[in-house]
Design a protein around this motif. Structure first.
Motif, PDB file in Angstrom:
ATOM      1  N   GLY A  87      -4.719  17.556  -2.853  1.00  0.00           N
ATOM      2  CA  GLY A  87      -4.754  16.698  -1.677  1.00  0.00           C
ATOM      3  C   GLY A  87      -3.863  15.482  -1.845  1.00  0.00           C
ATOM      4  N   ARG A  88      -3.771  14.721  -0.784  1.00  0.00           N
ATOM      5  CA  ARG A  88      -2.965  13.509  -0.783  1.00  0.00           C
ATOM      6  C   ARG A  88      -3.857  12.287  -0.987  1.00  0.00           C
ATOM      7  N   VAL A  89      -3.326  11.323  -1.736  1.00  0.00           N
ATOM      8  CA  VAL A  89      -4.059  10.087  -2.030  1.00  0.00           C
ATOM      9  C   VAL A  89      -3.159   8.897  -1.731  1.00  0.00           C
ATOM     10  N   GLN A  90      -3.745   7.879  -1.094  1.00  0.00           N
ATOM     11  CA  GLN A  90      -3.074   6.596  -0.946  1.00  0.00           C
ATOM     12  C   GLN A  90      -4.006   5.498  -1.440  1.00  0.00           C
ATOM     13  N   VAL A  91      -3.425   4.536  -2.171  1.00  0.00           N
ATOM     14  CA  VAL A  91      -4.164   3.371  -2.656  1.00  0.00           C
ATOM     15  C   VAL A  91      -3.409   2.124  -2.221  1.00  0.00           C
ATOM     16  N   VAL A  92      -4.141   1.174  -1.624  1.00  0.00           N
ATOM     17  CA  VAL A  92      -3.549  -0.087  -1.163  1.00  0.00           C
ATOM     18  C   VAL A  92      -4.168  -1.233  -1.948  1.00  0.00           C
TER      19      VAL A  92
ATOM     20  N   ASP B 248      -1.972  -7.986  -1.251  1.00  0.00           N
ATOM     21  CA  ASP B 248      -0.941  -8.273  -0.244  1.00  0.00           C
ATOM     22  C   ASP B 248      -0.628  -7.075   0.640  1.00  0.00           C
ATOM     23  N   GLY B 249      -1.604  -6.178   0.772  1.00  0.00           N
ATOM     24  CA  GLY B 249      -1.429  -5.032   1.665  1.00  0.00           C
ATOM     25  C   GLY B 249      -0.373  -4.049   1.218  1.00  0.00           C
ATOM     26  N   ARG B 250      -0.044  -4.053  -0.067  1.00  0.00           N
ATOM     27  CA  ARG B 250       0.993  -3.148  -0.554  1.00  0.00           C
ATOM     28  C   ARG B 250       0.394  -1.808  -0.970  1.00  0.00           C
ATOM     29  N   ARG B 251       1.029  -0.739  -0.539  1.00  0.00           N
ATOM     30  CA  ARG B 251       0.632   0.596  -0.970  1.00  0.00           C
ATOM     31  C   ARG B 251       1.136   0.785  -2.400  1.00  0.00           C
TER      32      ARG B 251
ATOM     33  N   VAL C 277      -8.524   3.915  -9.828  1.00  0.00           N
ATOM     34  CA  VAL C 277      -8.365   2.940  -8.757  1.00  0.00           C
ATOM     35  C   VAL C 277      -8.835   1.582  -9.275  1.00  0.00           C
ATOM     36  N   PRO C 278      -7.959   0.572  -9.317  1.00  0.00           N
ATOM     37  CA  PRO C 278      -8.343  -0.746  -9.822  1.00  0.00           C
ATOM     38  C   PRO C 278      -9.430  -1.404  -8.963  1.00  0.00           C
ATOM     39  N   ARG C 279     -10.027  -2.430  -9.505  1.00  0.00           N
ATOM     40  CA  ARG C 279     -11.093  -3.163  -8.819  1.00  0.00           C
ATOM     41  C   ARG C 279     -10.617  -3.683  -7.463  1.00  0.00           C
ATOM     42  N   PHE C 280     -11.440  -3.428  -6.454  1.00  0.00           N
ATOM     43  CA  PHE C 280     -11.258  -3.932  -5.087  1.00  0.00           C
ATOM     44  C   PHE C 280     -10.094  -3.277  -4.336  1.00  0.00           C
ATOM     45  N   PHE C 281      -9.309  -2.416  -4.965  1.00  0.00           N
ATOM     46  CA  PHE C 281      -8.240  -1.718  -4.259  1.00  0.00           C
ATOM     47  C   PHE C 281      -8.858  -0.674  -3.336  1.00  0.00           C
ATOM     48  N   VAL C 282      -8.196  -0.420  -2.211  1.00  0.00           N
ATOM     49  CA  VAL C 282      -8.709   0.508  -1.197  1.00  0.00           C
ATOM     50  C   VAL C 282      -8.057   1.871  -1.387  1.00  0.00           C
ATOM     51  N   VAL C 283      -8.887   2.929  -1.395  1.00  0.00           N
ATOM     52  CA  VAL C 283      -8.387   4.280  -1.620  1.00  0.00           C
ATOM     53  C   VAL C 283      -8.842   5.207  -0.493  1.00  0.00           C
ATOM     54  N   SER C 284      -7.996   6.153  -0.147  1.00  0.00           N
ATOM     55  CA  SER C 284      -8.339   7.183   0.833  1.00  0.00           C
ATOM     56  C   SER C 284      -7.688   8.493   0.408  1.00  0.00           C
ATOM     57  N   LYS C 285      -8.355   9.613   0.727  1.00  0.00           N
ATOM     58  CA  LYS C 285      -7.857  10.927   0.334  1.00  0.00           C
ATOM     59  C   LYS C 285      -7.914  11.884   1.521  1.00  0.00           C
ATOM     60  N   ILE C 286      -6.938  12.792   1.592  1.00  0.00           N
ATOM     61  CA  ILE C 286      -6.934  13.871   2.576  1.00  0.00           C
ATOM     62  C   ILE C 286      -6.752  15.180   1.816  1.00  0.00           C
ATOM     63  N   ALA C 287      -7.682  16.110   2.010  1.00  0.00           N
ATOM     64  CA  ALA C 287      -7.651  17.377   1.289  1.00  0.00           C
ATOM     65  C   ALA C 287      -6.568  18.293   1.833  1.00  0.00           C
ATOM     66  N   ALA C 288      -6.016  19.122   0.962  1.00  0.00           N
ATOM     67  CA  ALA C 288      -5.131  20.201   1.382  1.00  0.00           C
ATOM     68  C   ALA C 288      -5.983  21.266   2.072  1.00  0.00           C
TER      69      ALA C 288
END
Length: 356
Positions: free
Chosen positions: A256-261, A264-267, A281-292
């Motif tokens: 799947g695909r992963v994005q972590v922000v 300063d709002g940087r991906r 995933v570091p502390r307080f960073f935002v993560v989201s995943k989309i499955a294949a």
């Protein structure tokens, strides 16, 4: 200097006919050292026996595949011999002595994730073997061993030198290991694939959370864990740990695909993850995943025994809690746009099915 968050695969450290031990190196995955997290994997072939050992780190073990037997000795306690199978999670506090055995044709693979804040090396597990060519007996003189256990010198030499294996050996087909005791599993292991679901979203995903309620020993380990199964093309909503915990994720199955922000709002990460890879995933960073389309399954530890997460989508998201006027001002949009934004994703779900 920016941290490299890209997923990595484990590298073989040692092994032989009985199996192999793999580990993730903090040199390749710097977040291990930064977060004081260790990660390793034990793979045993048929009749493979991982010699008794203890570690400098508290861990959670998770059986990725196969069936086998584990021996566990808590400090000042009797040995517990338990049958283990795919999906089992086992909390291993400091001072625990363990051994692992596979009698089956299929490979037994066990993942270890744990806290290295008190370890000899940040981001790495150090095991201390009781027997074998690098066991503790080999470091003591014959005199010390003889006096400590009141043994003749010839017996000492046999104990110290007979087992020439290092860490993992292959036992004879007819060798009889202890039989597992059903009662010993109570409070020692939880099967995440059979446990009651904490989250179950149709065409979205399912979650089982490992915490002090269903496996009290995780309180001694100081880690929580979860098993997440995301259906094909479904999405796990953006979220973050709101109690300063790190999240260490091993991809069990699928991709799947992963994005972590981050700050300063940087991906800071956008990648495709595959089975066998590990990322943090570091502390307080935002993560989201989309499955294949074939789905995505992962096992994570969180560096607190009872983790708390904030999700940024769904009915219980922080956006729903904020007043309309605050959102209008914060986004600098009119009330119609704010209302349209607020009216979407009204369910409690943290998993979203693929677009229809």
């Amino acid at each position: 200097m920016e941290l490299d968050l890209s997923p990595k695969f484990a590298q073989r450290v040692y092994g032989g006919d009985g199996g192999s031990y793999y580990a993730w190196s903090p040199l390749e995955l710097p977040m291990l050292r930064e977060g004081n997290i260790g990660a390793a994997k034990l793979a045993l072939g048929k009749n493979g026996f991982a010699l008794p050992r203890y570690s400098d780190s508290a861990k959670v073990a998770y059986v990725l595949q196969g069936n086998g037997v584990a021996g566990i000795v808590l400090p000042e306690s009797e040995e517990k011999v338990i049958a283990i199978k795919k999906g089992d999670a086992i909390a291993l506090p400091f001072g625990v002595v363990t051994w692992w055995y596979n009698k089956e044709d299929a490979e037994l693979v066990v993942l270890f994730l744990g806290d290295t804040s008190k370890a000899h090396k940040a981001g790495e597990f150090t095991d201390f073997f009781l027997t074998g060519s690098n066991g503790i007996f080999t470091g003591f003189s014959t005199e010390f061993v003889s006096r400590a256990w009141d043994l003749d010198e010839n017996v000492v030499k046999s104990l110290v030198g007979k087992q020439s294996g290092n860490g993992i050996v292959k036992l004879d087909e007819n060798f009889k290991m202890p039989d597992p005791n059903t009662e010993h599993r109570e409070g020692m292991a939880l099967n995440c694939e059979e446990a009651p679901l904490d989250v179950d979203i149709e065409k979205g995903g399912r979650v089982v959370v490992l915490n002090t309620k269903n496996l009290p020993l995780v309180g001694e380990v100081g880690l929580g864990a979860d098993l997440v199964r995301l259906d094909g093309s479904a999405m796990c909503s953006p979220g973050f740990s709101c109690d300063s915990a790190l999240q260490v994720t091993y991809i069990v199955r699928g991709s799947g695909r992963v994005q972590v922000v981050g700050v300063d709002g940087r991906r800071v990460l956008e990648t495709t993850v595959k089975a066998g890879s590990l990322f943090i995933v570091p502390r307080f960073f935002v993560v989201s995943k989309i499955a294949a389309p074939d789905g995505l399954e992962w096992f994570s530890i969180i560096t607190t025994p009872n983790p708390i997460f904030t999700h940024l989508a769904g009915r219980t998201s922080v956006w729903k809690a904020l007043s309309p006027q605050v959102l209008e001002a914060a986004f600098n949009v009119d009330s119609n746009t704010e209302n349209h934004f607020r009216s979407k994703r009204t369910s409690d779900a943290i998993f979203f099915p693929p677009p229809s």
